[in-house]
Design an enzyme around this catalytic site. Structure first.
Site, PDB file in Angstrom:
ATOM      1  CB  CYS A   6      -8.976   6.959   4.744  1.00  0.00           C
ATOM      2  SG  CYS A   6      -7.784   7.222   3.432  1.00  0.00           S
ATOM      3  CG  HIS A  48      -8.976   2.746   1.763  1.00  0.00           C
ATOM      4  ND1 HIS A  48      -8.436   3.912   2.262  1.00  0.00           N
ATOM      5  CD2 HIS A  48      -8.474   1.742   2.518  1.00  0.00           C
ATOM      6  CE1 HIS A  48      -7.651   3.621   3.281  1.00  0.00           C
ATOM      7  NE2 HIS A  48      -7.656   2.305   3.462  1.00  0.00           N
ATOM      8  CG  ASN A  89       7.139   7.845   0.896  1.00  0.00           C
ATOM      9  OD1 ASN A  89       8.214   7.659   0.330  1.00  0.00           O
ATOM     10  ND2 ASN A  89       6.693   9.059   1.189  1.00  0.00           N
ATOM     11  N   GLY A  95       8.407   5.928   5.136  1.00  0.00           N
ATOM     12  CA  GLY A  95       7.964   7.324   5.125  1.00  0.00           C
ATOM     13  C   GLY A  95       6.485   7.518   4.851  1.00  0.00           C
ATOM     14  CG  HIS A 102      -0.094   8.660  -1.512  1.00  0.00           C
ATOM     15  ND1 HIS A 102      -0.471   7.967  -0.382  1.00  0.00           N
ATOM     16  CD2 HIS A 102       1.043   9.318  -1.192  1.00  0.00           C
ATOM     17  CE1 HIS A 102       0.404   8.217   0.582  1.00  0.00           C
ATOM     18  NE2 HIS A 102       1.340   9.021   0.111  1.00  0.00           N
TER      19      HIS A 102
HETATM   20  P1  5GP Z   1       3.186   9.878   2.482  1.00  0.00           P
HETATM   21  O1  5GP Z   1       4.193  10.378   3.498  1.00  0.00           O
HETATM   22  O2  5GP Z   1       2.081   9.102   3.133  1.00  0.00           O
HETATM   23  O3  5GP Z   1       3.807   9.157   1.327  1.00  0.00           O
HETATM   24  O4  5GP Z   1       2.569  11.168   1.824  1.00  0.00           O
HETATM   25  C1  5GP Z   1       1.403  11.774   2.270  1.00  0.00           C
HETATM   26  C2  5GP Z   1       1.402  13.158   1.688  1.00  0.00           C
HETATM   27  O5  5GP Z   1       0.097  13.680   1.808  1.00  0.00           O
HETATM   28  C3  5GP Z   1       2.337  14.134   2.405  1.00  0.00           C
HETATM   29  O6  5GP Z   1       3.290  14.630   1.480  1.00  0.00           O
HETATM   30  C4  5GP Z   1       1.399  15.217   2.931  1.00  0.00           C
HETATM   31  O7  5GP Z   1       1.949  16.510   2.824  1.00  0.00           O
HETATM   32  C5  5GP Z   1       0.167  15.058   2.062  1.00  0.00           C
HETATM   33  N1  5GP Z   1      -1.087  15.404   2.708  1.00  0.00           N
HETATM   34  C6  5GP Z   1      -1.498  15.012   3.948  1.00  0.00           C
HETATM   35  N2  5GP Z   1      -2.723  15.494   4.207  1.00  0.00           N
HETATM   36  C7  5GP Z   1      -3.100  16.201   3.111  1.00  0.00           C
HETATM   37  C8  5GP Z   1      -4.285  16.947   2.796  1.00  0.00           C
HETATM   38  O8  5GP Z   1      -5.229  17.051   3.575  1.00  0.00           O
HETATM   39  N3  5GP Z   1      -4.313  17.544   1.573  1.00  0.00           N
HETATM   40  C9  5GP Z   1      -3.288  17.454   0.704  1.00  0.00           C
HETATM   41  N4  5GP Z   1      -3.423  18.085  -0.469  1.00  0.00           N
HETATM   42  N5  5GP Z   1      -2.164  16.757   0.968  1.00  0.00           N
HETATM   43  C10 5GP Z   1      -2.067  16.149   2.163  1.00  0.00           C
HETATM   44 ZN    ZN Z   2      -8.671   5.855   1.849  1.00  0.00          ZN
END
Ligand code: 5GP
Ligand code: ZN
Length: 110
Positions: A6, A48, A89, A95, A102
């Site tokens: 993760c 987690h 999301n 999404g 988060h």
């Molecule tokens: P989700 O689409 O799962 O709600 O959002 C995941 C978010 O995590 C996305 O907006 C993506 O840009 C961000 N993200 C993914 N990998 C990383 C990372 O390694 N570092 C940071 N700071 N953000 C990340």
């Molecule tokens: Zn995790």
């Protein structure tokens, strides 16, 4: 998914170096790597949990804390008065791409 795989667990555990704008015993806050707005923060529990569908009955306090911290971070980033958006999301159709709970905070538009 094992927490070993993760990406947010790796960030929380400092295996992937990431600047934390805020941290306490239960959560961290950092900038989204691919921002959707001038300000785009992610508020991430240290534990987690896959997502909103996976929160156990006794675990909902973390959601309150994520939202309260988002409100404080909005003020810290000076977008509290102009306004901002908070969202989760949930699963692929909603999404979600990172399956570690988060809260997104976006704002800072002109
Ligand atoms: P989700 O689409 O799962 O709600 O959002 C995941 C978010 O995590 C996305 O907006 C993506 O840009 C961000 N993200 C993914 N990998 C990383 C990372 O390694 N570092 C940071 N700071 N953000 C990340
Ligand atoms: Zn995790």
């Amino acid at each position: 998914m094992a927490t070993d795989d993760c990406i947010f667990c790796k960030i929380v555990n400092r295996e992937i170096p990431t600047e934390f704008l805020y941290e306490n015993d239960r959560l961290v806050v950092f900038k989204d790597i691919n921002p959707l707005a001038p300000i785009h923060l992610l508020l991430v529990p240290k534990e987690h949990i896959r997502g909103i569908n996976d929160i156990a009955d006794g675990e909902w306090d973390i959601v309150t804390e994520l939202v309260m911290t988002a409100k404080d971070m909005a003020a810290k980033m000076s977008v509290d008065k102009s306004g901002y958006r908070l969202f989760f999301n949930v699963e692929k159709g909603g999404g979600q791409e990172v399956f570690h709970l988060h809260l997104h905070l976006i704002g800072g538009w002109e």
